[in-house]
Enzyme design. Structure first.
Site, short mmCIF file in Angstrom:
data_model
loop_
_atom_site.label_atom_id
_atom_site.label_comp_id
_atom_site.label_asym_id
_atom_site.label_seq_id
_atom_site.Cartn_x
_atom_site.Cartn_y
_atom_site.Cartn_z
CB SER A 126 -1.13 -0.07 1.16
OG SER A 126 -2.02 0.81 1.15
CG ASP A 129 -7.22 -2.83 -3.16
OD1 ASP A 129 -8.08 -2.32 -2.37
OD2 ASP A 129 -6.10 -3.19 -3.25
CG HIS A 166 -5.89 -2.53 0.21
ND1 HIS A 166 -5.15 -2.12 -0.80
CD2 HIS A 166 -4.99 -1.59 1.36
CE1 HIS A 166 -4.29 -1.08 -0.88
NE2 HIS A 166 -4.10 -0.88 0.63
#
Length: 268
Positions: A98, A222, A250
């Site tokens: 991320s 996601d 995610h």
């Protein structure tokens, strides 16, 4: 004030005697280094494994966080550089999830000697749509403003809803609960500050400066990072490879660690 990088970022080193091969795991927003527990141990015999908590998360030093200092991702990249410098790291593999994907990118551009290969999971250079440039980031400004307002009005209610949506995998509610626990452990004011920095960031122009073998891992669905973003990264990071893994949400390194391990083994 000068902080010791190990205390500041709660650095953990497994198999510290192996200086020849290093793998670094960098977590995303709302989690901490424990997010890698199903994967990191796999490499602890062959590699020196380095894990750490971003400032403001996990067991990082609470005194180290300042909204004025951590107002861009560059400050987090500086922390990663400090960790690598302290450990005399060279040619490590970094696996970043991320927001840490762009943190690792910034660090690798500034200090290419630290990294040999990069794996970016659910990374995004910009979360906001940019209609003028034809860029789809997944969010418009009113949506983000609503997110910030929800965080401010009732942080723990927001945590409950967001964790379930981001984790997906509703048939395994324990996964969302685990994410909710680490997210709820973050001081609400810090979480709100960090969320704004992440979601308002734009590092598209940095991508062309990255010159490393890069594997991009993306799930099929996601809510934070749509497939358009993964394709954009693939098109703007020279020589990168994009792999869509058999996972939802995610956090595939948590929900489908076997899929991530398979791709890591093939790449490194």
């Amino acid at each position: 004030m000068v902080f010791d990088p190990f205390k500041k970022n709660n650095v953990t080193v497994l198999n510290g005697s192996n200086k020849d091969k290093t793998i670094i795991f960098a977590h995303g927003f709302g989690t901490d280094q424990t997010a890698w527990q199903q994967i990191a141990q796999t490499y602890s015999d062959e590699y020196r494994v380095v894990l750490y908590d971003n400032v403001g998360a996990g067991k990082s030093d609470p005194a180290a966080f300042s909204p004025n200092k951590y107002d861009t991702l560059q400050s987090y990249a500086d922390d990663l550089v400090a960790i690598c410098t302290t450990l005399a790291i060279k040619d490590a593999v970094i696996v970043a999830h991320s927001v840490s994907g762009m943190v690792a990118t910034l660090a690798a551009i500034e200090h290419p000697e630290f990294f040999s290969k990069m794996v970016l999971i659910g990374a995004s250079p910009r979360y906001l749509d940019d209609e003028g440039a034809g860029y789809i980031g997944g969010f418009d400004q009113p949506s983000l403003d609503g997110l910030y307002e929800s965080m401010a009005n009732n942080y723990f209610a927001w945590v409950s809803g967001f964790s379930a949506m981001a984790m997906a995998n509703p048939e395994r509610p324990q996964l969302a609960q685990s994410f909710a626990d680490t997210l709820a452990a973050i001081r609400p004011d810090i979480a709100q500050s960090v969320a704004r920095v992440i979601f308002q960031s734009d590092y598209r122009t940095s991508l062309k400066k990255l010159d490393k073998p890069v594997l991009l891992l993306q799930t099929k669905h996601d809510i934070a990072v749509p497939m358009d973003v993964a394709n954009y990264l693939n098109g703007h990071i020279k020589g990168s490879k994009l792999k869509v893994v058999e996972a939802e949400g995610h956090f595939p390194h948590i929900s489908a660690p076997g899929e991530i391990l398979k791709e890591l083994q093939n790449f490194i």
